[in-house]
Enzyme design. Structure first.
Site, short mmCIF file in Angstrom:
data_model
loop_
_atom_site.label_atom_id
_atom_site.label_comp_id
_atom_site.label_asym_id
_atom_site.label_seq_id
_atom_site.Cartn_x
_atom_site.Cartn_y
_atom_site.Cartn_z
N GLY A 77 0.86 -1.19 0.00
CA GLY A 77 0.00 0.00 0.00
C GLY A 77 0.89 1.23 0.00
CG HIS A 78 4.56 1.14 0.44
ND1 HIS A 78 4.32 0.26 1.47
CD2 HIS A 78 5.59 0.61 -0.27
CE1 HIS A 78 5.16 -0.74 1.41
NE2 HIS A 78 5.95 -0.56 0.36
CB ALA A 79 5.02 4.03 -4.84
#
Ligand code: T46
Length: 141
Positions: free
Chosen positions: A54-56
């Protein structure tokens, strides 16, 4: 560098099957990954209804391997989304920087190994999806 889902690929890890039936051995030599390894971590005991990621990452490159069991990796470059299932200990999924990822649908006993190019730095994370889209709309990323 502007990255997209085209920059994601599988890396085949050599598998040595024992001729006497003692199972398999896979080895990751230092030149098999397209970056210098700085850190290794792994996810395990993840409930099947939980989502990780749930991130980059801004700079970090990584390779994910299902050492045991299976899980799905949702990949998103801000324009397209795709889902890849990992379920083989001799197949690594290379993820370039600038790609949003969510890891879900963990099977019982699944272990997700991450081999990455950077030391841990919270500043390298984009954890808000709108912020990620803004980041991607900048021509550089
Ligand atoms: C990724 C996916 C596959 C540390 O203190 N050191 C570390 O090296 C890492 C990776 C995490 N942490 C701390 C930071 C948080 O307090 O561990 C906690 C959980 O981290 P996070 O919420 O980032 O975990 P995931 O599973 O959502 O993401 C992790 C990695 O952070 C990330 O790089 O791609 O696994």
């Amino acid at each position: 560098m502007k990255t997209s889902l085209n920059d994601i690929h599988f890396i085949e890890i050599p598998k040595i099957s024992d001729p006497d039936g003692r199972g398999n051995l896979s080895v990751i030599e230092k030149n098999i990954l397209p970056y210098k390894v700085e850190r290794i971590y792994y996810l395990y005991d993840v409930p099947s209804d939980s989502t990780r990621g749930g991130h980059a990452h801004i700079k970090l490159q990584q390779s994910l391997i299902a050492l045991s069991g299976s899980f799905d990796v949702v990949l998103d470059d801000g324009k397209k989304r795709e889902i890849v299932t990992l379920n083989k200990p001799n197949k690594a999924l290379y993820i370039a920087p600038g790609i949003w990822r969510e890891i879900e649908n963990f099977s019982s006993g699944a272990v997700c190994l991450a081999i990455v190019s950077e030391v841990y730095k919270e500043e390298d994370y984009i954890r808000d999806y709108q912020e990620f889209l803004n980041f991607k709309s900048d021509r550089q990323h």
